[in-house]
Motif scaffolding. Structure first.
Motif, short mmCIF file in Angstrom:
data_model
loop_
_atom_site.label_atom_id
_atom_site.label_comp_id
_atom_site.label_asym_id
_atom_site.label_seq_id
_atom_site.Cartn_x
_atom_site.Cartn_y
_atom_site.Cartn_z
N TYR A 1 0.83 -1.21 0.00
CA TYR A 1 0.00 0.00 0.00
C TYR A 1 0.86 1.26 0.00
CZ TYR A 1 -3.97 3.00 1.11
OH TYR A 1 -4.92 3.98 1.08
N PHE A 2 2.00 1.20 0.71
CA PHE A 2 2.91 2.35 0.73
C PHE A 2 3.49 2.59 -0.67
CE2 PHE A 2 6.93 4.56 1.27
CZ PHE A 2 6.55 5.60 2.10
N ASP B 1 4.67 4.03 -6.98
CA ASP B 1 5.60 3.01 -7.47
C ASP B 1 4.82 1.75 -7.84
OD1 ASP B 1 7.68 1.26 -8.01
OD2 ASP B 1 8.97 2.18 -6.51
N ASP B 2 4.79 1.42 -9.14
CA ASP B 2 4.01 0.27 -9.60
C ASP B 2 4.88 -0.98 -9.77
OD1 ASP B 2 5.47 1.10 -11.76
OD2 ASP B 2 3.76 1.40 -13.11
N ASP B 3 6.10 -0.95 -9.25
CA ASP B 3 7.01 -2.09 -9.41
C ASP B 3 6.43 -3.33 -8.71
OD1 ASP B 3 9.16 -3.86 -9.48
OD2 ASP B 3 10.64 -2.28 -9.20
N ILE C 1 7.85 -5.80 -7.65
CA ILE C 1 8.76 -6.32 -6.61
C ILE C 1 8.22 -6.05 -5.20
CG2 ILE C 1 10.20 -4.25 -6.34
CD1 ILE C 1 12.63 -6.06 -6.38
N TYR C 2 7.40 -4.98 -5.03
CA TYR C 2 6.85 -4.63 -3.72
C TYR C 2 5.53 -5.37 -3.42
CZ TYR C 2 10.25 -0.88 -4.16
OH TYR C 2 11.41 -0.16 -4.35
N PHE D 1 15.87 -11.29 -4.20
CA PHE D 1 15.51 -11.14 -2.79
C PHE D 1 14.81 -12.41 -2.29
CE2 PHE D 1 15.62 -6.80 -4.40
CZ PHE D 1 16.38 -6.17 -3.43
N PRO E 1 11.10 -6.63 -0.73
CA PRO E 1 11.79 -5.49 -0.11
C PRO E 1 10.83 -4.32 0.07
CG PRO E 1 12.29 -5.52 -2.45
CD PRO E 1 11.36 -6.69 -2.18
N PRO F 1 12.33 2.95 -0.45
CA PRO F 1 13.38 3.60 0.34
C PRO F 1 12.89 4.40 1.55
CG PRO F 1 13.74 4.02 -2.01
CD PRO F 1 12.45 3.27 -1.89
N THR F 2 11.73 5.05 1.45
CA THR F 2 11.28 5.89 2.58
C THR F 2 10.27 5.17 3.48
OG1 THR F 2 9.54 6.96 1.28
CG2 THR F 2 11.70 8.03 1.29
N PHE G 1 10.46 5.39 7.36
CA PHE G 1 9.97 6.58 8.06
C PHE G 1 8.60 6.33 8.67
CE2 PHE G 1 8.01 10.82 8.35
CZ PHE G 1 8.99 11.51 9.02
N TYR H 1 21.39 3.10 4.89
CA TYR H 1 20.96 1.70 4.86
C TYR H 1 22.16 0.77 4.95
CZ TYR H 1 17.12 4.18 2.43
OH TYR H 1 16.13 5.06 2.07
N PRO I 1 19.11 -4.18 2.79
CA PRO I 1 17.70 -3.96 2.43
C PRO I 1 16.77 -4.44 3.55
CG PRO I 1 18.88 -5.03 0.62
CD PRO I 1 19.79 -5.06 1.82
#
Lengths: 166, 142
Positions: A29-30, A36-38, A40-41, A52, A56, A59-60, A63, A108, A111
């Motif tokens: 969801y983040f 970001d439509d990759d 991989i998430y 992986f 993964p 990057p943010t 937070f 970092y 990952p």
């Protein structure tokens, strides 16, 4: 200008002690929220193809990982968890003026992935005031150090710089 | 996405493909939910205008997050070593946000192959919203 004792006394104050679990739903969801439509998430197979062993995180994501990943049963007693920057910011706000997020950084070590359980400790590492163009600017720097809850290995260090402009 | 960036493919001055996004109020609500940041200045137009703002405005960390997307698509997910920014301007619904990611150095340190990047986010008029630097560790072909 005279040293602002309120600020210098903040240096070294522990702001947070927390344990977070990195979960698949909030990560996907983040990614959506930062455009970001990759796959991989979202897709474990896409993550595996990229080398992986688990999905993964963007990057943010670190937070925000306390917002949905700080599961109650994993935390230390409430009085040991720290109060964040809220008490310090409340004192500055009471003086008037504006509070701004000035800078943000991430360092970092490896990952972060879905399934990770991470321990974080936040400390105010710097606090000072200076005059700029007739305004008093106060700066607070909160550093959070994250490590792997199982291995104690370092995972991430973040720095959050807040500016109070009066 | 999909293809791996190797250190041998990178040269100083090279730029990542820019990403563009027209910011909407829905985007701000989605980011509020995803991040847990429910500061009303980012979703409550009534409170924001009462506080003297022209409208709701974007979370600074949404700007940094969008930059992170552009960087990740260039260097690959999980490759970042450092990422830092300074927030200089607010973002507003109706603005088109444009990422810029440029290679400033290619170097080797402690056996790692590193690429340094200058990164920024601007609107279509060139007003800079966020500016910063990033470093990624890349694989080699050999």
């Amino acid at each position: 200008m005279a040293e602002d004792r309120f600020l210098t006394d903040l240096i070294g104050v522990t702001t947070s002690v927390s344990t977070v679990v990195v979960e698949r739903g909030p990560v996907a969801y983040f990614a959506e929220a930062v455009f970001d439509d990759d796959p991989i998430y979202r897709d474990p197979e896409a993550a595996r193809e990229a080398g992986f062993d688990a999905i993964p995180v963007p990057p943010t994501f670190p937070f925000v990982m306390e917002s949905w990943g700080k599961l109650a049963e994993l935390q230390v007693a409430v009085e040991e968890q720290g109060e964040g920057l809220a008490p310090a910011l409340a004192v500055l706000k009471a003086r008037g003026g504006l509070i701004l997020h000035g800078e943000q950084s991430f360092h970092y070590y490896r990952p972060i992935k879905v399934g990770d359980v991470l321990k974080g400790t936040g400390v105010i590492v710097d606090a000072y005031a200076k005059e700029s163009k007739g305004a008093t600017m106060s700066f607070l720097v909160n550093e959070v150090t994250w490590s792997d809850a199982e291995t104690d290995e370092p995972v991430l260090t973040t720095r959050f710089n807040v500016i109070h402009r009066l | 996405m999909g293809t791996t960036l190797f250190i041998e493919d990178v040269t100083v001055g090279m730029e990542a493909p820019e990403l563009r996004h027209l910011l909407t109020r829905t985007d701000l609500v989605r980011y509020a939910g995803a991040s847990g940041d429910f500061n009303p200045m980012h979703h409550d137009e009534v409170l924001a205008t009462a506080a003297g703002q022209p409208s709701v405005f974007g979370h600074g960390m949404l700007s940094m997050g969008f930059l992170g997307t552009a960087i990740s698509h260039f260097v690959g997910a999980g490759r970042l070593v450092d990422f830092s920014v300074r927030f200089s301007r607010q973002t507003w619904p109706g603005e088109e946000l444009i990422t810029r990611v440029a290679v400033t150095m290619v170097r080797e340190e402690d056996g790692q192959h590193l690429v340094d990047l200058d990164v920024s986010l601007s609107n279509a008029d060139g007003e800079v919203k966020v500016v910063g630097q990033a470093t990624a560790s890349l694989p080699t072909k050999s």
